[in-house]
Design an enzyme around this catalytic site. Structure first.
Site, PDB file in Angstrom:
ATOM      1  N   GLU A   1      32.168 -20.502  64.908  1.00  0.00           N
ATOM      2  CA  GLU A   1      31.483 -21.598  64.879  1.00  0.00           C
ATOM      3  C   GLU A   1      32.558 -22.705  64.762  1.00  0.00           C
ATOM      4  OE1 GLU A   1      29.851 -19.405  61.041  1.00  0.00           O
ATOM      5  OE2 GLU A   1      28.054 -20.929  61.684  1.00  0.00           O
TER       6      GLU A   1
ATOM      7  N   LYS B   1      34.501 -25.413  62.835  1.00  0.00           N
ATOM      8  CA  LYS B   1      35.101 -25.772  61.332  1.00  0.00           C
ATOM      9  C   LYS B   1      34.586 -27.296  61.073  1.00  0.00           C
ATOM     10  CE  LYS B   1      38.510 -25.589  57.470  1.00  0.00           C
ATOM     11  NZ  LYS B   1      37.404 -26.651  57.092  1.00  0.00           N
TER      12      LYS B   1
ATOM     13  N   ARG C   1      31.823 -29.301  51.988  1.00  0.00           N
ATOM     14  CA  ARG C   1      31.149 -28.096  51.900  1.00  0.00           C
ATOM     15  C   ARG C   1      30.002 -28.113  50.675  1.00  0.00           C
ATOM     16  NH1 ARG C   1      33.302 -22.580  51.868  1.00  0.00           N
ATOM     17  NH2 ARG C   1      31.497 -21.278  52.062  1.00  0.00           N
TER      18      ARG C   1
ATOM     19  N   ARG D   1      31.555 -28.099  46.733  1.00  0.00           N
ATOM     20  CA  ARG D   1      32.684 -27.054  46.295  1.00  0.00           C
ATOM     21  C   ARG D   1      33.298 -27.294  45.157  1.00  0.00           C
ATOM     22  NH1 ARG D   1      37.579 -25.329  49.351  1.00  0.00           N
ATOM     23  NH2 ARG D   1      38.371 -24.883  47.215  1.00  0.00           N
TER      24      ARG D   1
ATOM     25  N   GLU E   1      27.392 -27.437  55.501  1.00  0.00           N
ATOM     26  CA  GLU E   1      28.446 -28.633  55.384  1.00  0.00           C
ATOM     27  C   GLU E   1      27.542 -29.884  55.334  1.00  0.00           C
ATOM     28  OE1 GLU E   1      31.562 -27.517  55.573  1.00  0.00           O
ATOM     29  OE2 GLU E   1      32.736 -29.408  55.886  1.00  0.00           O
TER      30      GLU E   1
END
Ligand code: ZN
Lengths: 549, 352
Positions: free
Chosen positions: A241, A243, A248, A263, A291
């Site tokens: 996939e 990035k 995040r 995150r 994301e």
């Protein structure tokens, strides 16, 4: 505070993991919950807000030591650490007068709650008296520790993982449960600590899922292009996939409420109303990993990270900004399904459930290249897609805790590089406090060197020692901790992108600069020119201004 | 350059010089007549025609510079007059036989302290304050962060460390400069904890100290100690012994460094030893100021360390004519106290 000081000294003086864990275990075995809560938070990098400026701390210490400020600065220069300098300068009092402010066995929690935190609510005169009393009732080493906490510079060589390992060994709680319980923001209360180390009883999973508690994020390791075939084997075993170059996030829908965590363990639900609104349609007992991206609805692709930056700092979002920079959540994993923790299932299974739950436009696209060369081809389009490269995850893998090697990889596009001249140096912190390890670099613009980036990492200890010696011998000027050095050394810097900046003299800011090589083969006049950096500006739209001026 | 307006002392390329008396004080190059404050290598240089030192320094000088040197020993306080200049030595409290040099002519007095320390210890003569018009002082630890704890406290900490190690069955390696520091450490430790082993460079100096009547505990050569006993032993060695085959005999050990530089955590860490004990044979900040005050000098030359800082502080707070004396003595303290800055290495090991 003595117990925590002993722990700090033990952690600080040893490089062996076993010794560190032994020290942590011995400490946690005897700790009261009220102190334990603070200890866990401090050891995992959470610090109380600084309640007083370092200028005030300096002035008070100089006054107490009866020395002029310039002499304090000389001492700082020799010691390399402000907390330690001030701790040493405050006159030592006789043993007998200790323990008058707080009892001798008062824990870390009481020193923080009664002596540190109140500083922020006092006025200047009261603050001085309060801090003076505190300093005088501590030993020099305790004072050092207190100063570290007060100035927000407390650091010690343990990872969160090591703290969790020790808590797990001491309180017989599984590590994954501890990391789960530590996620998110918690007040360092005794209740929190008791709940943290409470042994697992029967209703474990569902009990843990109460409220907006997120799961620990699974992190990826960087992958080197050259070794990819050897390292990963057949491509069919891997899920490929983009990035994404966003933030995040973990999106939680439980009991009719939505929670969006980053995150960095920040709860940001209110900052991204579009995402929160969309998540309201998810069934209860759902947790997505994905994301947060600034989204171009016309081209249907992410906007550069730079645009997302405009949303990041805002607690409330106006209509104009909402229209200008809309955000979208792209999910790539499913952690909780129908209120069940599904992290133990394979990625293939989780993806399958995820596609049933989430419409395609909110999902991360999965590529199915025939071989690694085709994957390379996809990756080469990353820049035009405003993404950082590829994510490579093993289809058969469970959702791990932390950065476990082997199943999750990030394969980023190559960084940009530039050769730049070292112009300023500053002392590092912690272990490197007496070495000059933090550097500012400059490139040529109209015949002059213009600073454009700061970088810390990338050199070996030997190289650092060499540069440090060079700095000490070639200082042209000193401004506090910063030294202007003779422009002589050239380094290759790598970075992730360039953006326009009004905060930098050069007018450009680079993202994530780091030293990759000492170019001993180059003279300073052979370093790159401003135009060279500018060229990257055109080539790379996915940039952001994260570098402090 | 004149160090006093009258020219009683001057600075020459060879070092501090007294023209009327025709002698140098701690010269850094060979000269015909050298008055030497103490036996450390950067103060007592090789190659002079004749040396003058304190009686208790004589054997140390001969050990370091050769049995054949011409050395004239002088009792502390004993005055000798040469060409109208009165020369006398006064205890500096730094190591055995360490002296301050006092010169006087027509009622004008100048004192060169050499290295000195105020706290009394069992291995050397106690510092004696001397009044002077011109005071030339070292400043190795001339910053207010350097304030020594009473010696008993440090001794207690060292003994605790040693006995904890002994209980665990590991040797305790205590590193310090061979001349002066090692003997002082020996006099500080509690010999009932276990056997004491000294490095080959320390043993002959111990003998000199003992001959001068300084009581030191029994020390042994490593070859004369049972393997089992070595695990309880305290080992006194210069820093340069670390990493040499000699150290292999001790198996697993805990190491510590004894030096004034150990005050600062960063210095401790860079040494990468288990412990740092703050034991210094130099003046700390308060006793440096005390000594300047007690000298009643109006002109102070600060040398050897944080000279410019101390000079500025004395000018501002005391209105003294305080100046920086740049000498080639710099560096001795670095070796002696070994701050481990970068590539700085002790020369001690190869020497003895
Ligand atoms: Zn000396």
């Amino acid at each position: 505070m003595k117990a925590f000081l002993n722990l700090f000294e033990a952690l600080d003086s040893s490089t062996k993991t076993t010794a560190k864990v032994a020290a942590l275990n011995a400490y946690f075995k005897q700790v009261e919950p009220a102190e334990g809560a603070w200890a866990v938070q401090l050891l995992t990098g959470q610090r109380p807000k600084r309640p007083i400026s370092t200028t005030e701390m300096r002035e008070l210490a100089a006054e107490m030591a009866a020395i002029p400020l310039w002499l304090l600065e000389e001492c700082y220069d020799a010691v390399g650490d402000l907390s330690e300098t001030l701790a040493r300068l405050v006159p030592e009092v006789v043993e007998a007068s200790r323990g008058t402010l707080l009892p001798d066995d008062a824990g870390l929690d009481r020193w923080i709650q009664e002596r540190l935190l109140p500083l922020s609510t006092l006025d200047l005169a009261e603050r001085k008296v309060h801090l003076k009393e505190t300093w005088l009732s501590l030993s020099a080493n305790e004072r050092f520790l207190f100063n570290k906490l007060m100035s927000g510079t407390f650091r010690v060589g343990v990872s969160q993982e090591l703290v969790i390992r020790s808590l797990s060994e001491t309180f017989k709680v599984p590590k994954h449960l501890l990391s789960h319980r530590m996620m998110g923001q918690h007040a360092p209360s005794p209740e929190w600590f008791e709940a943290l180390v409470e042994s697992e009883e029967g209703n474990g999973a569902s009990h843990e899922a109460i409220g907006g508690q997120p799961y620990p994020f699974c992190l990826a390791h960087p992958l080197e292009d050259a070794t990819i075939e050897d390292a990963l084997g057949p491509i069919s075993e891997w899920c490929i996939e983009w990035k994404f170059d966003g933030i995040r996030g973990q999106l939680i829908r439980r009991a009719g409420t939505t929670y969006l965590w980053t995150r960095g363990e920040e709860l940001v639900t209110d900052r991204y109303p579009e995402i929160a609104g969309w998540a309201d349609s998810l069934p209860d007992g759902t947790v997505l990993d994905g994301e947060i991206l600034a989204w171009n609805t016309e081209s249907n692709q992410p906007l550069p990270f730079n645009d997302l930056q405009k949303r990041i700092g805002r607690k409330t979002v106006g209509k104009k900004l909402l229209a200008e920079v809309p955000v979208r959540f792209r999910a790539f994993d499913l952690l909780e399904w129908e209120s069940e923790d599904v992290r133990g299932r394979s990625l293939a299974e989780r993806k399958e459930l995820l596609t049933r739950l989430v419409p395609a436009e909110f999902l991360s696209e999965v590529f199915r290249p025939q071989d690694w060369d085709e994957a390379r081809l996809i990756r080469s389009a990353a820049k035009s897609q405003n993404v950082e490269g590829l994510m490579i995850k093993r289809w058969s893998s469970t959702y791990g805790v932390g950065r476990k090697r082997g199943d999750w990889w990030k394969w980023k596009i190559d960084p940009m590089t530039i050769d730049a001249v070292l112009v300023y140096a500053q002392r590092g912190s912690g272990k490197r406090a007496s070495l000059y390890t933090d550097y500012t670099f400059a490139i040529w613009k109209d015949g002059a060197l213009v600073p454009f980036a700061k970088a810390y990492s990338g050199l070996t200890d030997k190289e650092i020692a060499e540069v440090d010696a060079f700095v000490k011998r070639n200082t042209l000027e000193r401004f506090g901790p910063v030294r202007t050095v003779k422009p002589e050394l050239v380094f290759e810097l790598a970075f992730e992108g360039v953006s326009l900046s009004t905060r930098h003299k050069s007018g450009l800011a680079v993202r994530f600069p780091r030293m990759t090589r000492w170019r001993r083969d180059l003279r300073p006049d052979q370093a790159n020119r401003f135009e060279d950096l500018q060229r990257y500006l055109g080539a790379e739209p996915t940039v952001a201004e994260t570098e402090p001026a | 350059m004149n160090l006093t307006d009258s020219g009683l002392l001057t600075l020459r390329p060879e070092g501090v010089y007294c023209p009327e008396g025709d002698f140098y004080i701690d010269p850094w190059r060979p000269v015909s007549r050298a008055v030497v404050t103490h036996g450390h290598s950067d103060h007592a240089r090789w190659g002079c025609n004749s040396y003058v030192c304190a009686t208790t320094s004589k054997e140390i000088l001969r050990h370091r510079l050769g049995e054949d040197i011409r050395v004239q020993a002088v009792e502390f306080g004993e005055k000798s007059v040469v060409n109208g200049v009165t020369l006398s030595l006064h205890p500096a409290g730094h190591i055995l036989g360490s002296a301050q040099v006092r010169v006087e002519r027509n009622g004008e007095v100048a004192v060169v302290t050499g290295d000195y320390k105020r706290e009394p210890d069992a291995t050397c003569e106690v510092f004696e304050p001397v009044e002077a018009h011109c005071f030339i002082s070292e400043s190795t630890f001339g910053l207010p962060i350097y304030r020594w704890e009473p010696q008993e406290l440090v001794a207690a900490a060292i003994n605790r460390w040693w006995s904890e190690n002994a209980d665990r069955g590991v040797a305790s390696v205590l590193l310090g400069y061979a001349l002066g520091k090692s003997q002082r450490l020996l006099a500080m430790v509690d010999p009932s904890i276990g056997p004491i082993v000294t490095h080959g460079s320390v043993a002959p100096l111990n003998a000199i100290y003992r001959n001068e009547g300084i009581p030191l505990p029994l020390t042994k050569n490593v070859l004369n100690v049972d393997k089992a006993d070595l695990r309880r032993a305290l080992v006194i060695a210069p820093p340069s012994a670390l990493g040499t085959p000699w150290m292999k005999r001790f198996g697993e050990y805990s190491d510590a460094f004894a030096s004034g530089w150990m005050t600062v955590r960063g210095a401790r860490r860079r040494r990468s030893v288990d412990r740092g004990f703050v034991v210094s044979d130099h003046v700390d900040w308060p006793s440096l100021l005390q000594s300047v005050d007690e000298s009643k000098a109006e002109r102070v030359w600060v040398t050897h360390g944080y000279s410019s800082v101390v000079a500025r502080y004395l000018q501002e707070t005391r209105g003294l004519d305080a100046r920086v004396l740049s000498t080639e003595w710099e560096g001795e303290s670095m070796k002696e106290e070994a701050p481990a800055e970068g590539a700085e290495q002790e020369s001690e090991g190869g020497e003895a």
